[in-house]
Design a protein around this motif. Structure first.
Motif, PDB file in Angstrom:
ATOM      1  N   TYR A 363      -8.932  14.629   3.506  1.00  0.00           N
ATOM      2  CA  TYR A 363      -8.795  13.204   3.818  1.00  0.00           C
ATOM      3  C   TYR A 363      -7.326  12.844   4.061  1.00  0.00           C
ATOM      4  N   ALA A 364      -6.431  13.412   3.271  1.00  0.00           N
ATOM      5  CA  ALA A 364      -5.003  13.116   3.443  1.00  0.00           C
ATOM      6  C   ALA A 364      -4.527  13.527   4.833  1.00  0.00           C
ATOM      7  N   LEU A 365      -5.056  14.641   5.346  1.00  0.00           N
ATOM      8  CA  LEU A 365      -4.693  15.058   6.700  1.00  0.00           C
ATOM      9  C   LEU A 365      -5.101  14.025   7.744  1.00  0.00           C
ATOM     10  N   CYS A 366      -6.210  13.359   7.495  1.00  0.00           N
ATOM     11  CA  CYS A 366      -6.713  12.375   8.459  1.00  0.00           C
ATOM     12  C   CYS A 366      -5.808  11.157   8.569  1.00  0.00           C
ATOM     13  N   THR A 367      -4.894  10.976   7.633  1.00  0.00           N
ATOM     14  CA  THR A 367      -3.945   9.867   7.749  1.00  0.00           C
ATOM     15  C   THR A 367      -2.904  10.131   8.826  1.00  0.00           C
ATOM     16  N   MET A 368      -2.915  11.355   9.379  1.00  0.00           N
ATOM     17  CA  MET A 368      -1.926  11.711  10.401  1.00  0.00           C
ATOM     18  C   MET A 368      -2.531  11.802  11.798  1.00  0.00           C
ATOM     19  N   LEU A 369      -3.776  11.331  11.950  1.00  0.00           N
ATOM     20  CA  LEU A 369      -4.387  11.341  13.277  1.00  0.00           C
ATOM     21  C   LEU A 369      -3.726  10.298  14.162  1.00  0.00           C
ATOM     22  N   GLY A 370      -3.466  10.657  15.408  1.00  0.00           N
ATOM     23  CA  GLY A 370      -2.892   9.703  16.354  1.00  0.00           C
ATOM     24  C   GLY A 370      -3.971   9.156  17.271  1.00  0.00           C
ATOM     25  N   ALA A 371      -3.572   8.267  18.158  1.00  0.00           N
ATOM     26  CA  ALA A 371      -4.535   7.645  19.065  1.00  0.00           C
ATOM     27  C   ALA A 371      -4.820   8.503  20.285  1.00  0.00           C
ATOM     28  N   GLY A 372      -4.048   9.555  20.520  1.00  0.00           N
ATOM     29  CA  GLY A 372      -4.259  10.332  21.738  1.00  0.00           C
ATOM     30  C   GLY A 372      -4.473  11.802  21.509  1.00  0.00           C
ATOM     31  N   SER A 373      -4.382  12.282  20.315  1.00  0.00           N
ATOM     32  CA  SER A 373      -4.583  13.702  20.032  1.00  0.00           C
ATOM     33  C   SER A 373      -5.103  13.828  18.620  1.00  0.00           C
ATOM     34  N   GLY A 374      -5.436  15.035  18.237  1.00  0.00           N
ATOM     35  CA  GLY A 374      -5.834  15.211  16.852  1.00  0.00           C
ATOM     36  C   GLY A 374      -7.052  16.073  16.628  1.00  0.00           C
ATOM     37  N   GLU A 375      -7.552  16.786  17.665  1.00  0.00           N
ATOM     38  CA  GLU A 375      -8.713  17.649  17.459  1.00  0.00           C
ATOM     39  C   GLU A 375      -8.446  18.675  16.366  1.00  0.00           C
ATOM     40  N   LEU A 376      -7.286  19.350  16.448  1.00  0.00           N
ATOM     41  CA  LEU A 376      -6.977  20.401  15.484  1.00  0.00           C
ATOM     42  C   LEU A 376      -6.823  19.825  14.083  1.00  0.00           C
ATOM     43  N   THR A 377      -6.150  18.683  13.982  1.00  0.00           N
ATOM     44  CA  THR A 377      -5.980  18.045  12.673  1.00  0.00           C
ATOM     45  C   THR A 377      -7.318  17.684  12.060  1.00  0.00           C
ATOM     46  N   LEU A 378      -8.195  17.106  12.872  1.00  0.00           N
ATOM     47  CA  LEU A 378      -9.509  16.710  12.366  1.00  0.00           C
ATOM     48  C   LEU A 378     -10.359  17.929  12.023  1.00  0.00           C
ATOM     49  N   LEU A 379     -10.243  18.983  12.803  1.00  0.00           N
ATOM     50  CA  LEU A 379     -10.991  20.202  12.516  1.00  0.00           C
ATOM     51  C   LEU A 379     -10.556  20.788  11.176  1.00  0.00           C
ATOM     52  N   VAL A 380      -9.247  20.882  10.956  1.00  0.00           N
ATOM     53  CA  VAL A 380      -8.744  21.416   9.679  1.00  0.00           C
ATOM     54  C   VAL A 380      -9.165  20.509   8.524  1.00  0.00           C
ATOM     55  N   ALA A 381      -9.092  19.197   8.748  1.00  0.00           N
ATOM     56  CA  ALA A 381      -9.497  18.244   7.704  1.00  0.00           C
ATOM     57  C   ALA A 381     -10.963  18.430   7.339  1.00  0.00           C
ATOM     58  N   SER A 382     -11.819  18.621   8.352  1.00  0.00           N
ATOM     59  CA  SER A 382     -13.250  18.797   8.077  1.00  0.00           C
ATOM     60  C   SER A 382     -13.509  20.110   7.353  1.00  0.00           C
TER      61      SER A 382
END
Length: 512
Positions: A363-382
């Motif tokens: 969940y903490a990783l999801c605080t770093m999602l941006g409006a135009g990218s973030g597939e890798l961040t969301l994948l790692v978070a999941s």
């Protein structure tokens, strides 16, 4: 024939051939896996069919909401009753009734001719679905007496939830691409037919040694406590605090108090209550139910904003969005299977909080999602969230089953499942409300745009198409930025909740 259930054994005691499960028990586990997979897919796949249902049946907004909510409301309201009923009349018998009804009503739902009929069918699916999970867990408790084997069996069984969540986007997408909307319900029928053949031949019957008659007044009070309570949570998430919410919550609280008093009065009179409140005297059961509710809170909350983020912010199709979340489901399976081995070396007070903390890191990783990218961040978070859930849930389910006598396994399983349902409702209501509030505060809607654009990101995407290019682009940019900010805040709330519960669980399990 009624089976005599063995008492729980400590994992530290020497294991004998009599207490260890053999090939037949492991084959029976494969049968128990199927109802779990069925319910998990059915919980998720409806979301993919809603657009087609809206086109075919033309429900109004309220009816569409009831198509979604009728199932979890009926399920949550009846879990305790069905778990206790299974302890009395036989867990296999109740499972057979549930499977038969689930298959028949799935056909009713698949061929519903109007929205009202579909609401009724969804409610009935909840009734029969409530018969499945408590029965499955109670039978599993009887089959696997040895603690180490039971942990592994629970880990394998729990993969049904992750597998169902992973399969739902693929199955739903495939069915809806080639068949009518009702195919997502009709697909349940082959599985239920297989179960009707396998359950009587592969699963033993078990029940309480001296069952008493079901307390029907207690059943009514439990329904009046659970259904309005869950409904009040949903209404708060959708409309905030309103007179209807206060009234609904008041009914739930009053019925809950009356239910507890009745259970205690029946015990004093020497009669069996609907549920033995002494079950909650075990700290392991209390904190394990809390942990289960929290992991489901986190899971549904993440799915709520991740699906919208991937589709409406990053522009992925529903199928692509589902595939991006599959690694998280795989992590749940792997961590669940690994939990059985870790439990031989480390205590629960360390492992369960570690699982919750791992989920909090996602969940903490999801605080770093941006409006135009973030597939890798969301994948790692999941993946982190899935690993944390898999580790925690396997061990807490085992702790719940081990904390109660074997003949109360159905009731204990029902309490655990109710925790899951409440957690799922809270995940959408609380985290969804936070996300919506931040979005509404941040989005800038130009004059002439549809009012829905100020309420949801989906509304903004639809409204942008009707506006001139510069205004539509500006609305989309603003809406996506506001949604991304909302995800940041929502993820922060989720992180704080997970960490707080991790500390609570560590304290509650300090002796284990």
């Amino acid at each position: 024939m009624t089976a005599t259930l063995p008492a729980p054994r400590s994992s530290s005691l020497p294991t004998t051939a009599r207490t260890r499960a053999g090939l037949r028990e492991w084959l029976a586990l494969a049968v128990l896996f199927l109802p779990t997979l069925l319910v998990a897919v059915d919980n998720t796949v409806l979301g993919f069919a809603l657009p087609a249902i809206s086109t075919a049946l033309a429900p109004d907004a309220t009816t569409l909401l009831w198509i979604v909510d009728a199932y979890p409301l009926a399920l949550a309201g009846l879990l305790v009753t069905m778990g206790t009923l299974g302890d009395r009349i036989g867990r296999r018998r109740l499972l057979m009734i549930g499977v038969t009804g689930f298959g028949a009503v799935s056909l009713l739902a698949a061929f519903a001719t109007d929205a009202a009929h579909l609401v009724v069918a969804r409610a009935l699916l909840g009734v029969f679905g409530a018969m499945l999970m408590p029965s499955v867990l109670a039978i599993l408790r009887m089959l696997f007496v040895d603690r180490a084997q039971r942990r592994l069996a629970l880990a394998i069984w729990a993969t049904g939830f992750a597998a169902g969540a992973a399969l739902a986007p693929l199955v739903g997408g495939l069915l809806l691409e080639h068949f009518w909307w009702g195919s997502v319900f009709a697909a349940n029928v082959p599985v239920t037919v297989l179960l009707l053949v396998a359950v009587p031949t592969m699963l033993p019957e078990s029940r309480m040694a001296v069952p008493e008659r079901l307390d029907l007044v207690g059943v009514v009070l439990s329904l009046l406590a659970a259904v309005p309570g869950v409904l009040a949570i949903k209404l708060v998430g959708e409309h905030g605090i309103t007179p209807e919410v206060v009234l609904t919550a008041g009914v739930a609280v009053a019925a809950g108090v009356a239910f507890v008093r009745r259970c205690r009065a029946r015990v004093r009179a020497g009669r069996a209550p609907l549920i033995d409140l002494d079950l909650f005297a075990a700290p392991a059961l209390r904190v394990s139910v809390l942990a289960n509710a929290t992991t489901m809170f986190a899971c549904t909350g993440l799915l709520f904003f991740a699906a919208q983020y991937l589709q409406l912010v990053l522009g992925h199709s529903p199928m692509q969005a589902g595939l991006l979340l599959v690694p998280g489901m795989v992590a749940t399976i792997v961590a669940g299977l690994g939990a059985a081995a870790l439990a031989r070396r480390f205590p629960l007070r360390l492992l369960v909080p570690s699982g919750l903390t791992t989920a909090a890191a996602g969940y903490a990783l999801c605080t770093m999602l941006g409006a135009g990218s973030g597939e890798l961040t969301l994948l790692v978070a999941s993946v982190l969230l899935g690993a944390g859930i898999g580790l925690s849930e396997t061990l807490t389910n085992d702790a719940i089953l081990a904390a109660v006598p074997a003949d109360r396994a159905g009731a204990a399983s029902a309490v655990s499942e109710t925790g899951y349902e409440v957690g799922a409702v809270l995940g959408t209501a609380v985290l969804g409300s936070v996300l919506s509030a931040v979005y509404r505060a941040g989005v800038e809607v130009p004059a002439g745009a549809d009012a829905a654009a100020s309420q949801t990101l989906g509304g903004a995407v639809d409204a942008a198409v009707t506006l001139p290019a510069p205004a539509g682009t500006a609305l989309l940019d603003s809406a996506r930025e506001a949604f991304a900010t909302g995800v940041d805040v929502t993820a922060g709330v989720g992180t704080a909740v997970l960490l707080a519960v991790a500390v609570t669980v560590a304290v509650g399990l300090r002796s284990r």
